[in-house]
Design an enzyme around this catalytic site. Structure first.
Site, PDB file in Angstrom:
ATOM      1  N   ARG A 129       5.291  33.672  39.756  1.00 12.38           N
ATOM      2  CA  ARG A 129       6.365  34.524  39.251  1.00 12.38           C
ATOM      3  C   ARG A 129       7.151  35.163  40.393  1.00 12.38           C
ATOM      4  NH1 ARG A 129       5.760  34.289  34.003  1.00 12.38           N
ATOM      5  NH2 ARG A 129       3.635  33.990  33.253  1.00 12.38           N
ATOM      6  N   ASP A 130       8.482  35.165  40.236  1.00  6.16           N
ATOM      7  CA  ASP A 130       9.347  35.821  41.214  1.00  6.16           C
ATOM      8  C   ASP A 130       9.102  37.329  41.160  1.00  6.16           C
ATOM      9  OD1 ASP A 130      12.310  34.870  42.633  1.00  6.16           O
ATOM     10  OD2 ASP A 130      11.883  37.012  42.402  1.00  6.16           O
ATOM     11  N   ILE A 131       9.041  37.960  42.336  1.00  7.08           N
ATOM     12  CA  ILE A 131       8.755  39.393  42.426  1.00  7.08           C
ATOM     13  C   ILE A 131       9.919  40.241  41.896  1.00  7.08           C
ATOM     14  CG2 ILE A 131       9.662  39.858  44.759  1.00  7.08           C
ATOM     15  CD1 ILE A 131       6.943  41.261  45.326  1.00  7.08           C
ATOM     16  N   ASN A 170      18.757  27.166  46.037  1.00 14.21           N
ATOM     17  CA  ASN A 170      19.791  27.630  46.957  1.00 14.21           C
ATOM     18  C   ASN A 170      19.540  27.018  48.338  1.00 14.21           C
ATOM     19  OD1 ASN A 170      20.938  29.391  45.004  1.00 14.21           O
ATOM     20  ND2 ASN A 170      19.309  30.874  45.387  1.00 14.21           N
ATOM     21  N   VAL A 175      14.487  32.974  51.426  1.00 19.80           N
ATOM     22  CA  VAL A 175      13.163  32.524  51.887  1.00 19.80           C
ATOM     23  C   VAL A 175      13.301  31.060  52.286  1.00 19.80           C
ATOM     24  CG1 VAL A 175      10.734  32.179  51.312  1.00 19.80           C
ATOM     25  CG2 VAL A 175      11.952  34.161  50.380  1.00 19.80           C
ATOM     26  N   HIS A 178      12.299  26.123  47.356  1.00 16.93           N
ATOM     27  CA  HIS A 178      11.707  26.551  46.091  1.00 16.93           C
ATOM     28  C   HIS A 178      12.716  26.315  44.982  1.00 16.93           C
ATOM     29  CE1 HIS A 178      13.597  29.883  48.275  1.00 16.93           C
ATOM     30  NE2 HIS A 178      14.038  30.290  47.104  1.00 16.93           N
TER      31      HIS A 178
HETATM   32  P1  AMP Z   1      16.212  32.554  47.360  1.00 14.36           P
HETATM   33  O1  AMP Z   1      17.079  33.782  47.460  1.00 14.36           O
HETATM   34  O2  AMP Z   1      16.798  31.416  46.580  1.00 14.36           O
HETATM   35  O3  AMP Z   1      15.718  32.132  48.730  1.00 14.36           O
HETATM   36  O4  AMP Z   1      14.942  32.985  46.513  1.00 14.36           O
HETATM   37  C1  AMP Z   1      13.896  33.691  47.065  1.00 14.36           C
HETATM   38  C2  AMP Z   1      13.196  34.379  45.934  1.00 14.36           C
HETATM   39  O5  AMP Z   1      11.906  34.794  46.380  1.00 14.36           O
HETATM   40  C3  AMP Z   1      13.908  35.639  45.429  1.00 14.36           C
HETATM   41  O6  AMP Z   1      14.250  35.466  44.055  1.00 14.36           O
HETATM   42  C4  AMP Z   1      12.891  36.742  45.643  1.00 14.36           C
HETATM   43  O7  AMP Z   1      12.886  37.696  44.616  1.00 14.36           O
HETATM   44  C5  AMP Z   1      11.584  35.963  45.716  1.00 14.36           C
HETATM   45  N1  AMP Z   1      10.519  36.621  46.450  1.00 14.36           N
HETATM   46  C6  AMP Z   1      10.609  37.246  47.651  1.00 14.36           C
HETATM   47  N2  AMP Z   1       9.401  37.744  48.010  1.00 14.36           N
HETATM   48  C7  AMP Z   1       8.534  37.390  47.023  1.00 14.36           C
HETATM   49  C8  AMP Z   1       7.142  37.619  46.799  1.00 14.36           C
HETATM   50  N3  AMP Z   1       6.392  38.278  47.672  1.00 14.36           N
HETATM   51  N4  AMP Z   1       6.589  37.131  45.654  1.00 14.36           N
HETATM   52  C9  AMP Z   1       7.338  36.454  44.750  1.00 14.36           C
HETATM   53  N5  AMP Z   1       8.658  36.213  44.917  1.00 14.36           N
HETATM   54  C10 AMP Z   1       9.252  36.672  46.020  1.00 14.36           C
END
Ligand code: AMP
Ligand code: ZN
Length: 114
Positions: free
Chosen positions: A29-31, A87, A96, A100
């Site tokens: 799950r996304d945080i 993205n 990140v 993903h």
């Molecule tokens: P992006 O902006 O496409 O690189 O997506 C990165 C995603 O990772 C974002 O939607 C963040 O909310 C998510 N994210 C960042 N840190 C964490 C974490 N520790 N656990 C789960 N999701 C995360």
């Protein structure tokens, strides 16, 4: 990659909220969820961006989508429908740098995205 957040999750050094896992991918799950269901499907292998993919990764990318399909089924969003997003680099909003696939659902989606 020792300093990669998602590699740390794959290794269990940071415990994600896991929805689905198999040999090749991890889905958690996304945080900061942007929909009632917001799950990230990541390959267990570190790949920084879509630009770093090569033909050897073709099957792995397919497995990411099979993971997304499984997540949708488990979350009960397969039938109403859901969105998958990847993205690539800063201009697209990548934050990140371990590829993903976002799986978003449980609400009405709009187009075009922002
Ligand atoms: P992006 O902006 O496409 O690189 O997506 C990165 C995603 O990772 C974002 O939607 C963040 O909310 C998510 N994210 C960042 N840190 C964490 C974490 N520790 N656990 C789960 N999701 C995360
Ligand atoms: Zn990584």
């Amino acid at each position: 990659m020792t300093d990669c957040l998602f590699c740390k999750m794959v290794k269990g050094e940071i415990p994600p909220d896991i929805v689905y896992e198999d040999k090749d991918v991890l889905a958690f799950r996304d945080i900061n969820p942007q929909a009632p269901t917001h799950v990230l499907v990541v390959p267990k292998e570190h790949i920084s961006t879509i630009n770093d993919l090569d033909y050897a990764h073709t099957e792995l990318v397919g497995k990411m989508f099979m993971g997304a399909r499984k997540v949708a089924e488990l979350e009960g969003i397969a039938e109403p429908g859901y969105r998958t997003v990847m993205n690539c680099n800063e201009a697209a909003g990548q934050t990140v740098f371990h590829i993903h696939l976002h799986v978003l659902g449980g609400r009405e989606m709009h187009w075009p995205p922002g």
